[in-house]
Design a protein around this motif. Structure first.
Motif, PDB file in Angstrom:
ATOM      1  N   TYR A 187       0.834  -1.203   0.000  1.00 31.66           N
ATOM      2  CA  TYR A 187       0.000   0.000   0.000  1.00 31.66           C
ATOM      3  C   TYR A 187       0.873   1.259   0.000  1.00 31.66           C
ATOM      4  O   TYR A 187       0.782   2.087   0.902  1.00 31.66           O
ATOM      5  CB  TYR A 187      -0.919   0.023   1.226  1.00 31.66           C
ATOM      6  CG  TYR A 187      -1.736  -1.238   1.410  1.00 31.66           C
ATOM      7  CD1 TYR A 187      -2.908  -1.431   0.688  1.00 31.66           C
ATOM      8  CD2 TYR A 187      -1.332  -2.228   2.294  1.00 31.66           C
ATOM      9  CE1 TYR A 187      -3.664  -2.582   0.849  1.00 31.66           C
ATOM     10  CE2 TYR A 187      -2.077  -3.386   2.465  1.00 31.66           C
ATOM     11  CZ  TYR A 187      -3.240  -3.567   1.740  1.00 31.66           C
ATOM     12  OH  TYR A 187      -3.975  -4.700   1.898  1.00 31.66           O
ATOM     13  N   LYS A 246      -8.949  -0.751   2.637  1.00 31.51           N
ATOM     14  CA  LYS A 246      -9.555  -1.872   1.920  1.00 31.51           C
ATOM     15  C   LYS A 246     -11.054  -1.644   1.697  1.00 31.51           C
ATOM     16  O   LYS A 246     -11.576  -1.929   0.624  1.00 31.51           O
ATOM     17  CB  LYS A 246      -9.338  -3.174   2.674  1.00 31.51           C
ATOM     18  CG  LYS A 246      -7.912  -3.680   2.595  1.00 31.51           C
ATOM     19  CD  LYS A 246      -7.758  -4.967   3.384  1.00 31.51           C
ATOM     20  CE  LYS A 246      -6.356  -5.523   3.278  1.00 31.51           C
ATOM     21  NZ  LYS A 246      -6.211  -6.771   4.049  1.00 31.51           N
ATOM     22  N   ILE A 300     -10.868  -3.497  -1.830  1.00 37.16           N
ATOM     23  CA  ILE A 300      -9.775  -4.468  -1.923  1.00 37.16           C
ATOM     24  C   ILE A 300     -10.124  -5.660  -1.054  1.00 37.16           C
ATOM     25  O   ILE A 300     -10.519  -5.506   0.093  1.00 37.16           O
ATOM     26  CB  ILE A 300      -8.441  -3.845  -1.475  1.00 37.16           C
ATOM     27  CG1 ILE A 300      -8.091  -2.673  -2.393  1.00 37.16           C
ATOM     28  CG2 ILE A 300      -7.338  -4.889  -1.472  1.00 37.16           C
ATOM     29  CD1 ILE A 300      -6.904  -1.868  -1.933  1.00 37.16           C
ATOM     30  N   GLN A 301      -9.972  -6.847  -1.583  1.00 34.52           N
ATOM     31  CA  GLN A 301     -10.283  -8.060  -0.826  1.00 34.52           C
ATOM     32  C   GLN A 301      -9.086  -8.513  -0.036  1.00 34.52           C
ATOM     33  O   GLN A 301      -8.075  -8.755  -0.294  1.00 34.52           O
ATOM     34  CB  GLN A 301     -10.760  -9.157  -1.753  1.00 34.52           C
ATOM     35  CG  GLN A 301     -12.039  -8.785  -2.454  1.00 34.52           C
ATOM     36  CD  GLN A 301     -13.193  -8.475  -1.518  1.00 34.52           C
ATOM     37  OE1 GLN A 301     -13.315  -9.068  -0.450  1.00 34.52           O
ATOM     38  NE2 GLN A 301     -14.019  -7.538  -1.878  1.00 34.52           N
TER      39      GLN A 301
END
Length: 70
Positions: free
Chosen positions: A22, A64, A69-70
């Motif tokens: 990230y 997330k 985002i998974q």
């Protein structure tokens, strides 16, 4: 009971994860893992470290959720 060393290890792992996976949020962290403290004996205690660890976890969760985002 979690030791300070364990908390610091978790913080290091999370900041490394942020830096690697990230980078868009890592650049906004106020501190970097290699930062040298400005004070000779900075005061840190277990509660402060736990709070910082939780804030990192919440930052990832929020990112997330807001970016699907998974």
């Amino acid at each position: 009971m979690t030791s300070i060393a364990n908390i610091l290890t978790q913080i290091t792992e999370l900041t490394t994860d942020l830096e690697t996976n990230y980078p868009e949020i890592y650049k906004f962290l106020e501190e970097e893992p290699i930062t040298i403290p400005a004070f000779e004996h900075p005061y840190l205690n277990k509660k402060l470290l736990k709070d910082y660890l939780e804030s990192l976890k919440e930052l990832i969760i929020h990112h997330k959720q807001t970016h699907q985002i998974q």
